[in-house]
Design a protein around this motif. Structure first.
Motif, PDB file in Angstrom:
ATOM      1  N   ASP A  59       0.777  -1.226  -0.005  1.00 39.87           N
ATOM      2  CA  ASP A  59      -0.061   0.003   0.122  1.00 39.87           C
ATOM      3  C   ASP A  59       0.749   1.103  -0.184  1.00 39.87           C
ATOM      4  N   VAL A  60       2.142   0.975   0.460  1.00 44.01           N
ATOM      5  CA  VAL A  60       3.073   2.314   0.596  1.00 44.01           C
ATOM      6  C   VAL A  60       4.201   2.290  -0.371  1.00 44.01           C
ATOM      7  N   LEU A  61       4.053   1.359  -1.396  1.00 46.27           N
ATOM      8  CA  LEU A  61       5.275   1.057  -2.357  1.00 46.27           C
ATOM      9  C   LEU A  61       4.960   1.800  -3.615  1.00 46.27           C
ATOM     10  N   LEU A  62       5.837   2.692  -4.190  1.00 49.79           N
ATOM     11  CA  LEU A  62       5.985   3.176  -5.455  1.00 49.79           C
ATOM     12  C   LEU A  62       7.020   2.618  -6.442  1.00 49.79           C
ATOM     13  N   THR A  63       7.793   1.811  -5.861  1.00 56.28           N
ATOM     14  CA  THR A  63       8.822   1.128  -6.715  1.00 56.28           C
ATOM     15  C   THR A  63       7.974  -0.114  -7.499  1.00 56.28           C
ATOM     16  N   PRO A  64       8.328  -0.326  -8.799  1.00 59.03           N
ATOM     17  CA  PRO A  64       7.713  -1.441  -9.251  1.00 59.03           C
ATOM     18  C   PRO A  64       7.535  -2.702  -8.600  1.00 59.03           C
ATOM     19  N   LEU A  65       6.358  -3.307  -8.504  1.00 57.70           N
ATOM     20  CA  LEU A  65       6.030  -4.471  -7.620  1.00 57.70           C
ATOM     21  C   LEU A  65       7.278  -5.770  -8.089  1.00 57.70           C
ATOM     22  N   PRO A  66       7.460  -5.867  -9.453  1.00 58.77           N
ATOM     23  CA  PRO A  66       8.315  -6.924  -9.863  1.00 58.77           C
ATOM     24  C   PRO A  66       9.815  -6.711  -9.117  1.00 58.77           C
ATOM     25  N   LEU A  67      10.353  -5.246  -9.170  1.00 62.93           N
ATOM     26  CA  LEU A  67      11.465  -5.066  -8.731  1.00 62.93           C
ATOM     27  C   LEU A  67      11.631  -5.427  -7.160  1.00 62.93           C
ATOM     28  N   PHE A  68      10.364  -5.201  -6.392  1.00 67.05           N
ATOM     29  CA  PHE A  68      10.394  -5.224  -5.054  1.00 67.05           C
ATOM     30  C   PHE A  68      10.325  -7.001  -4.590  1.00 67.05           C
ATOM     31  N   GLU A  69       9.720  -7.778  -5.478  1.00 66.76           N
ATOM     32  CA  GLU A  69       9.894  -9.046  -5.316  1.00 66.76           C
ATOM     33  C   GLU A  69      11.116  -9.490  -5.600  1.00 66.76           C
ATOM     34  N   LYS A  70      11.687  -9.241  -6.550  1.00 67.04           N
ATOM     35  CA  LYS A  70      13.177  -9.646  -6.941  1.00 67.04           C
ATOM     36  C   LYS A  70      13.925  -9.276  -5.572  1.00 67.04           C
ATOM     37  N   MET A  71      13.902  -8.046  -4.985  1.00 66.27           N
ATOM     38  CA  MET A  71      14.595  -7.765  -3.907  1.00 66.27           C
ATOM     39  C   MET A  71      14.482  -8.929  -2.470  1.00 66.27           C
ATOM     40  N   LEU A  72      13.153  -9.413  -2.567  1.00 67.76           N
ATOM     41  CA  LEU A  72      12.809 -10.211  -1.489  1.00 67.76           C
ATOM     42  C   LEU A  72      13.589 -11.623  -1.913  1.00 67.76           C
ATOM     43  N   ALA A  73      13.453 -11.823  -3.248  1.00 65.66           N
ATOM     44  CA  ALA A  73      13.997 -13.253  -3.480  1.00 65.66           C
ATOM     45  C   ALA A  73      15.639 -13.166  -3.173  1.00 65.66           C
ATOM     46  N   ASP A  74      16.414 -11.936  -3.368  1.00 61.77           N
ATOM     47  CA  ASP A  74      17.768 -11.769  -3.200  1.00 61.77           C
ATOM     48  C   ASP A  74      17.905 -11.816  -1.563  1.00 61.77           C
ATOM     49  N   MET A  75      17.129 -11.374  -0.889  1.00 64.57           N
ATOM     50  CA  MET A  75      17.280 -11.468   0.473  1.00 64.57           C
ATOM     51  C   MET A  75      17.122 -12.960   1.047  1.00 64.57           C
ATOM     52  N   GLN A  76      16.181 -13.803   0.533  1.00 67.47           N
ATOM     53  CA  GLN A  76      16.283 -15.075   0.713  1.00 67.47           C
ATOM     54  C   GLN A  76      17.032 -15.983   0.437  1.00 67.47           C
ATOM     55  N   ARG A  77      17.872 -15.452  -0.751  1.00 73.82           N
ATOM     56  CA  ARG A  77      19.084 -16.371  -1.210  1.00 73.82           C
ATOM     57  C   ARG A  77      20.348 -15.884  -0.407  1.00 73.82           C
ATOM     58  N   GLU A  78      20.490 -14.496  -0.050  1.00 73.11           N
ATOM     59  CA  GLU A  78      21.603 -14.057   0.529  1.00 73.11           C
ATOM     60  C   GLU A  78      21.294 -13.813   2.148  1.00 73.11           C
ATOM     61  N   LYS A  79      19.909 -14.238   2.637  1.00 74.90           N
ATOM     62  CA  LYS A  79      19.929 -13.979   4.061  1.00 74.90           C
ATOM     63  C   LYS A  79      19.832 -12.584   4.660  1.00 74.90           C
ATOM     64  N   VAL A  80      20.757 -11.809   4.190  1.00 75.28           N
ATOM     65  CA  VAL A  80      21.018 -10.561   4.437  1.00 75.28           C
ATOM     66  C   VAL A  80      20.776  -9.444   3.279  1.00 75.28           C
ATOM     67  N   LEU A  81      20.387  -8.500   3.168  1.00 74.24           N
ATOM     68  CA  LEU A  81      20.287  -7.362   2.169  1.00 74.24           C
ATOM     69  C   LEU A  81      20.418  -5.963   2.647  1.00 74.24           C
ATOM     70  N   SER A  82      21.732  -5.320   2.196  1.00 71.03           N
ATOM     71  CA  SER A  82      21.833  -4.162   2.623  1.00 71.03           C
ATOM     72  C   SER A  82      21.850  -3.099   1.641  1.00 71.03           C
ATOM     73  N   ASP A  83      21.331  -1.923   2.254  1.00 71.93           N
ATOM     74  CA  ASP A  83      21.367  -0.421   1.310  1.00 71.93           C
ATOM     75  C   ASP A  83      20.869  -0.733   0.046  1.00 71.93           C
ATOM     76  N   ARG A  84      19.406  -1.158  -0.063  1.00 65.20           N
ATOM     77  CA  ARG A  84      18.695  -0.946  -1.221  1.00 65.20           C
ATOM     78  C   ARG A  84      17.759   0.220  -1.325  1.00 65.20           C
ATOM     79  N   GLU A  85      17.685   0.936  -2.254  1.00 65.61           N
ATOM     80  CA  GLU A  85      16.933   1.974  -2.354  1.00 65.61           C
ATOM     81  C   GLU A  85      15.545   1.543  -2.748  1.00 65.61           C
ATOM     82  N   LEU A  86      14.454   2.302  -2.225  1.00 65.05           N
ATOM     83  CA  LEU A  86      13.049   1.946  -2.649  1.00 65.05           C
ATOM     84  C   LEU A  86      12.426   3.390  -2.573  1.00 65.05           C
ATOM     85  N   LEU A  87      11.285   3.499  -3.505  1.00 67.43           N
ATOM     86  CA  LEU A  87      10.524   4.529  -3.540  1.00 67.43           C
ATOM     87  C   LEU A  87       9.138   4.179  -2.865  1.00 67.43           C
ATOM     88  N   LEU A  88       8.524   5.042  -1.816  1.00 62.21           N
ATOM     89  CA  LEU A  88       7.730   4.866  -0.956  1.00 62.21           C
ATOM     90  C   LEU A  88       6.679   6.111  -1.076  1.00 62.21           C
TER      91      LEU A  88
END
Length: 774
Positions: free
Chosen positions: A453-482
């Motif tokens: 509801d507060v996301l302006l970044t395209p949803l596919p890019l946000f889903e890819k970010m979550l997939a990267d987090m699941q693979r790498e366990k930790v994700l740092s300093d990623r920029e999002l537009l809300l």
């Protein structure tokens, strides 16, 4: 406790019973028997031994150790008329016993028994071998006895009268009843304790007492009488098996009772090796003959006893209170077992203490080990009380720390949050809510549950970010537009990590508001665009202003050169005039210099026009990047003759951009490599193009050559107009890399990053979006 006084009485009964048993037996001492040992494989009959005159006189200890040959005994007994006597052989593990009762040459009684025969073959029902003789006429009688066994060849013979035997039977019944009673009481008592407190040490103690009880039943013959009286074959292998099980239970109990895993690595390994050896012997007891495996079993038992004693003494000296009772119990038990074992090996005489001393030792061991377990309970209770106090103190401290942590969490400088893998927000702090325009975290959680509801970044890019987090366990300093509560865009830098709580995968993270920084970047980009646009307009204006007079000069220079050539042709005859020739030569050189300069200015004007985006005439379109790069490289083969060109681009990358501008940029970079790339003499000149996909919907195009590179101090000047490392008459204008920067920034909406270093080749990276909006 009621159990303790009862056990004291039982111990006194065992003690006085052992003292009284020899006295009863000594009232009628028999004459010392004579013996003959058979030769291997040459058994003797009664008639043969009656004719032998090589009988040897015994010295009161009929113990010959481990022998498989038969033993003949002869004893002369005088009896009064109508007198009855009992002969007891107090070793129940003899395999075969043949007894002949003679007067003169007449056989009055004959028996064939042993634990290799059925139990009913015994003339008197007893766990030992008991024979009753009646001297009806009185006089002298001869007893011939043949004994053969696969174990210890010991024949403890005792003679009793009717009254003495009855008294001895009652005493033995009391001894065994007391012994079995103690073991059963302690077994049941500690079994109930185990069921109540679920301490595994009590379970091992119950198994140990049960194995001692089973071993005693087998050893004293009661198991044969009670459980398998018609199956004497079981006696051939049951004793070493039960003995091994007893050793295994004891070693397991010792290891757990003394906590050897927490006290000594050496003890841990030693007890493991001993138990493994006992298991091997247990398996061998089913396959190896009794007379071969039994000595190994007894020796292993003595080794286990010694190891238990050593461990107990060592832990006693280290201050482990329960080890005191254990060590004393083990010493008493060891004394009884060692006496029995040495008697079995033929090293100790056969008497009541060697026969039954282990019973008193076993009872003392069981009782003292029970006391040790009770002491262990008391120690555990005190330790539990101390631990509970420590837990209460730690709990109070943890509550304080939790409160401090909660305060820090709520008032942190960054926004903290927690959510699940279904985009639902579970918890946020006050800073998180304030970044998005809410007064409190509670207000935010009431109005927003789904992070989308507060996301302006395209949803596919946000889903890819979550997939990267699941693979790498930790994700740092990623920029999002809300977007905040008012719908205004807010740029944040976010850090995510995956955690598991109660079997559920959750997301924890923090974010920092970088809106001001992004706005400053946009302002800088806008200013940079305006600066580049101004430079472009300046270049176009200069090119347009120079172009017309430059064209007139070119025409005039050509006219003058043609006129001079015509004039010199008219004065053909005057060629010998030195002054005229000198003037003609000077005029021709001047015209050539003017022509060269005009060509150079023409190239500069063309460069000025190439810098301009508007002059390029590029149109935005969809194109396959890999295919476009391959076509471009094919077109550049002639200009890049002698150069190796490597291109690595993932298939399927489609851009909505300006392919003409991209080709113009790559062409300029290759021209720059040809002019400046004085390659290493030991390698052929090479260019590499590598494309990578970025997380934000952009691509990275890296271009490099193997030339000499450029000094680090000059990197910040690359891309500036009119900057070149080649100066002089044949130098360059310095607009090539400026054109690359201008086209990348203004037309492709990307950025240029230089990473060249001296002696490491020239490297430049273009970062451009896949989709360039009009």
């Amino acid at each position: 406790m009621v159990v303790v006084p009862l056990l004291k009485r039982v111990l006194l009964a065992l003690y006085w019973g052992l003292l009284c048993a020899p006295a009863l037996a000594a009232q009628m001492p028999p004459a010392a028997p004579q013996y003959i040992l058979e030769q291997p494989g040459m058994p003797l009959t009664l008639q043969q031994v009656m004719q032998r005159n090589d009988w040897q006189q015994s010295q009161g200890n009929l113990n010959f150790g481990y022998r498989s040959e038969g033993l003949w005994l002869r004893q002369n007994v005088s009896m009064a008329p109508s007198e009855s006597r009992f002969l007891q052989i107090s070793y129940p593990l003899l395999d075969d016993i043949q007894l002949f009762w003679l007067q003169g040459e007449n056989i009055l009684q004959q028996y064939h028994t042993g634990d290799g025969q059925i139990y009913a073959s015994r003339p008197v029902a007893s766990n030992n071998f008991v024979f009753r003789f009646n001297g009806a006429a009185g006089g002298a009688y001869d007893l011939y006895l043949r004994v053969q066994t696969s174990g210890t060849l010991t024949v403890p013979m005792h003679w009793y009268g009717d009254t003495q035997y009855q008294s001895l039977s009652d005493l033995h019944a009391m001894l065994f009843g007391a012994f079995y009673g103690v073991l059963l009481i302690m077994l049941l008592y500690n079994l109930f304790l185990f069921l109540a407190i679920r301490d595994v040490v009590y379970f091992y103690y119950v198994l140990t007492v049960g194995s001692i009880l089973a071993l005693q039943w087998v050893y004293d013959g009661h198991a044969f009488a009670w459980f398998w009286p018609d199956q004497p074959a079981i006696n051939n292998w049951i004793f070493p098996i039960v003995y091994c099980v007893n050793q295994l239970m004891m070693l397991t109990f010792i290891a757990n009772f003394l906590h050897v895993k927490m006290t000594s690595t050496w003890f841990t390994r030693t007890f493991f090796v001993l138990r493994a050896a006992v298991l091997l012997l247990l398996g061998a007891a089913f396959l190896v003959p009794y007379h071969k495996v039994m000595p190994l079993v007894l020796l292993m038992g003595m080794v286990g006893l010694g190891t238990g004693l050593f461990a107990g003494f060592r832990l006693w000296f280290k201050g482990y209170s329960a080890a005191r009772y254990f060590t004393i119990a083990w010493v008493l038990f060891a004394c009884g077992i060692i006496m029995t074992t040495l008697k079995g090996l033929g090293l100790l005489p056969d008497n009541n203490f060697t026969n039954y001393g282990y019973m008193l030792g076993s009872v003392c061991e069981v009782l003292l080990l029970s006391f040790a377990l009770a002491d262990r309970i008391e120690s555990a209770r005190l330790a539990k009380q101390q631990a509970e106090q420590e837990v209460q103190t730690a709990r109070a401290e943890n509550i304080k720390n939790l409160q401090r942590y909660q305060e820090l969490y709520e008032n942190a400088a960054v926004g903290n949050f927690q959510g699940n893998m279904h985009y639902q927000l579970i918890k946020v702090n006050k800073t998180f809510a304030r970044i998005l325009g809410y007064a409190t975290a509670e207000e935010f959680m009431r109005e927003v549950q789904d992070s989308r509801d507060v996301l302006l970044t395209p949803l596919p890019l946000f889903e890819k970010m979550l997939a990267d987090m699941q693979r790498e366990k930790v994700l740092s300093d990623r920029e999002l537009l809300l977007k905040d509560r008012n719908g205004e865009p807010r740029w944040v830098s976010i850090t995510l990590r995956q955690v598991n709580m109660d079997g559920h995968n959750l997301i924890e993270g923090s974010m920092i508001d970088i809106t001001a920084r992004k706005q400053a970047e946009l302002v800088n980009q806008h200013l940079e665009q305006e600066r580049l646009e101004g430079l472009e307009q300046l270049s176009l204006g200069v090119a347009r202003e120079i172009n017309t007079p430059l064209g007139s000069n070119v025409v005039t220079s050509a006219f003058l050169e043609d006129s001079m050539n015509n004039l010199m042709a008219l004065y053909e005859g005057a060629r010998d005039n030195p002054e005229l020739n000198k003037f003609a030569k000077l005029l021709r050189q001047s015209l050539q210099l003017i022509t060269q300069n005009q060509k150079k200015v023409t190239r500069i004007v063309r460069r000025f026009r190439e810098v301009s985006v508007s002059e390029l005439g590029a149109t935005r379109q969809l194109f396959d990047l890999d295919k476009s790069l391959q076509e471009f490289i094919a077109d550049e083969r002639w200009d890049m003759a002698g150069w190796r060109i490597d291109c690595a681009c993932p298939a399927g990358i489609v851009l909505n951009s300006y392919p003409t501008a991209l080709r113009q940029i790559l062409s300029q970079l290759m021209e720059n490599s040809r002019i400046h790339g004085k390659q290493d003499q030991q390698s052929s000149p090479a260019v590499a193009i590598e494309v990578r996909e970025l997380d934000n919907g952009w691509i990275s195009l890296a271009y490099s050559d193997n030339g000499p590179g450029i000094a680090d101090t000059l990197l910040n000047k690359l891309g500036q107009p009119f900057f070149s490392t080649l100066r002089g008459p044949n130098g360059r204008v310095g607009l090539g890399l400026f054109m690359v920067k201008n086209l990348t920034s203004r037309l492709l909406k990307g950025q240029v990053v230089y990473a060249s270093h001296m002696h490491a080749g020239f490297h430049v990276v273009l970062e451009i979006p896949r989709d360039v909006q009009a």
